[in-house]
Design a protein around this motif. Structure first.
Motif, mmCIF file in Angstrom:
data_model
loop_
_atom_site.group_PDB
_atom_site.id
_atom_site.type_symbol
_atom_site.label_atom_id
_atom_site.label_comp_id
_atom_site.label_asym_id
_atom_site.label_seq_id
_atom_site.Cartn_x
_atom_site.Cartn_y
_atom_site.Cartn_z
ATOM 1 N N GLU A 98 34.900 30.626 44.285
ATOM 2 C CA GLU A 98 35.774 29.782 43.783
ATOM 3 C C GLU A 98 36.918 29.196 44.848
ATOM 4 N N ALA A 124 34.856 25.304 39.545
ATOM 5 C CA ALA A 124 35.402 26.539 40.131
ATOM 6 C C ALA A 124 35.776 27.508 39.112
ATOM 7 N N LEU A 127 33.231 30.043 38.011
ATOM 8 C CA LEU A 127 33.315 30.817 39.025
ATOM 9 C C LEU A 127 34.388 32.234 38.902
ATOM 10 N N THR A 128 35.341 32.127 38.007
ATOM 11 C CA THR A 128 36.530 32.980 38.146
ATOM 12 C C THR A 128 36.883 33.436 37.027
ATOM 13 N N THR A 131 41.857 32.076 35.868
ATOM 14 C CA THR A 131 41.728 30.663 35.549
ATOM 15 C C THR A 131 43.138 29.911 35.707
#
Length: 462
Positions: A98, A124, A127-128, A131
């Protein structure tokens, strides 16, 4: 991890800086290098960060994180082409990292491509699990686009994920304020406070919203709750003082402002407000003491000099008022308010040339209020400069084309200079725009009442 001066966490940093002094290369693991670089970037020591990145990559050439720091430095130095090139290489190695997308969005933002930056940041998010920072970055991108509703939504997501993220709270209120949604802001803050009843920042912001809506009792209650939540919260005491002033409760307002002087270094704002409260209470000696303290604390604060000057002007001590406005002008010769006060005080002292100079300077600095034009023109007339007065009033007409007072003055000037046609033109315009001001001819140009044309026009007004 941030290094601390009070524990052993800064050992790698000390070791690294010792290495730089001796040129004796020591080994660090990649995480130590990351912490060292992070520290230097936070401190704004870019040259040292670059040295750490270079040495780190020499020892750990495959480290993605160290290369991401290199991207960050490229972006900071506006070397966007190199940053983008390196990011593309890293994307081939770790397409699900990310941080690569965050840095890509950073580059797009620097290129003013905020919509594309938002798209990349939203990718992104997938992907994480962490946040919060990405929500905040998306919110900032929407702010760049003046999309305040969307920005507000993402800052709210930040606050939902991290209830102590006060920067997100401030940004949410900024959006509400910009959209003039004060009632909505109050509703949101009350909902937030239901869950976080001791959040002094939220109480403070709630009070400011009530203050904007002139709901002074509710504002005062909110600031009181902010102080209950944190009795060292200087901002809440200052705002509380403002509300008490609006309620004309000057004694309590002074008490509130005085608390801030004990909690922190004196602020020129608090000193000025205390002075103003004492003046309103009729305690002139204390008022002027605090005004003096204000300009001593902050000589650049124009409100302090204005308060002192107006104090003496109001008390008809024009010499002292002139002394202090001259001091103010010596500090800031481009302040319009200073020159306006300078002109008014000199006018009171019958120093007409200096007064005219002050009004001219105010006009030169952009003070195009009608009274400035008129007073300066009347002074030029009194100083026996009719041509300069005409130029002044004609310039005034560019900003106030239908102002009858200007037309009557120009009529009088032109008739006096035997330019009958121009005189008639302006006299007719004056009568058309406002015939109630025709007394100006009688007051400033009484000799013209013998002129048959002027007399006829004035007598024919409805």
């Amino acid at each position: 991890m941030e290094f601390s001066q009070s524990d052993n966490n800064n050992l790698p940093l000390t070791k690294f800086e010792s290495m730089l002094k001796t040129n004796h290369v020591l080994f660090f693991d990649s995480e130590e290098f990351e912490n060292i670089i992070h520290h230097y970037l936070n401190q704004g020591k870019i040259a040292l960060a670059k040295k750490a990145i270079k040495l780190g990559l020499a020892q750990h050439p495959t480290s993605i994180n160290l290369r991401l720091f290199k991207v960050e430095v490229f972006v900071f130095e506006n070397n966007l082409k190199e940053a983008d090139k390196l990011l593309n290489e890293l994307y081939q190695l770790e397409p699900h990292n990310e941080e690569i997308f965050i840095q890509k969005a950073n580059i797009l933002s620097k290129q003013d491509n905020h919509k594309k930056a938002i798209e990349v940041l939203k990718h992104a998010l997938d992907l994480t699990d962490d946040t919060v920072d990405i929500y905040s970055l998306i919110g900032m991108e929407y702010l760049f686009l003046d999309a305040f509703e969307e920005a507000k939504t993402f800052f709210m997501k930040c606050l939902e994920a991290d209830i102590d993220d006060y920067s997100a709270l401030y940004n949410i209120i900024y959006c509400f304020d910009y959209l003039e949604q004060h009632n909505e802001a109050i509703e949101y803050l009350n909902m937030f406070l239901d869950k976080n009843p001791y959040c002094e920042v939220a109480w403070h912001q709630l009070g400011k919203q009530y203050l904007t809506l002139k709901k002074h009792k509710k504002a005062l209650a909110a600031f009181d709750f902010a102080i209950i939540s944190d009795d060292t919260f200087v901002g809440a005491y200052l705002e509380r003082g403002k509300v008490l002033e609006k309620q004309r409760n000057y004694v309590e307002a002074i008490e509130s402002y005085n608390i801030t002087l004990k909690l922190d270094d004196p602020t020129s704002f608090a000193l000025l407000r205390i002075g103003s409260c004492y003046e309103k209470l009729g305690q002139k000696d204390l008022a002027i003491q605090y005004y003096y303290k204000t300009v001593h604390e902050d000589p650049l604060l124009d409100k302090g000099w204005i308060a002192i000057t107006k104090f003496f002007k109001k008390n008809k001590n024009y010499q002292k008022a002139l002394y202090y406005i001259n001091k103010a002008i010596n500090i800031d010769s481009e302040n319009v308010i200073y020159w306006k006060l300078y002109a008014q005080i000199n006018h009171r002292l019958n120093l007409f040339e200096e007064a005219e100079r002050g009004y001219k300077k105010a006009l030169d600095l952009g003070n195009f209020e009608i009274d400035t034009w008129i007073t300066r023109g009347d002074l030029l007339l009194r100083l026996g400069e009719p041509q300069a007065a005409i130029i002044n009033f004609e310039e005034a007409l560019e900003f106030h084309p239908e102002n009858a007072e200007i037309h009557y003055r120009l009529a009088g000037l032109f008739f006096t200079l035997h330019e009958q046609e121009k005189g008639l033109f302006h006299l007719k315009n004056g009568l058309k725009n406002n015939n109630d001001f025709s007394f100006i001819i009688d007051e400033l140009f009484p000799a013209l009442l013998k002129n048959s044309q002027v007399k006829s026009l004035l007598n024919s007004k409805p």
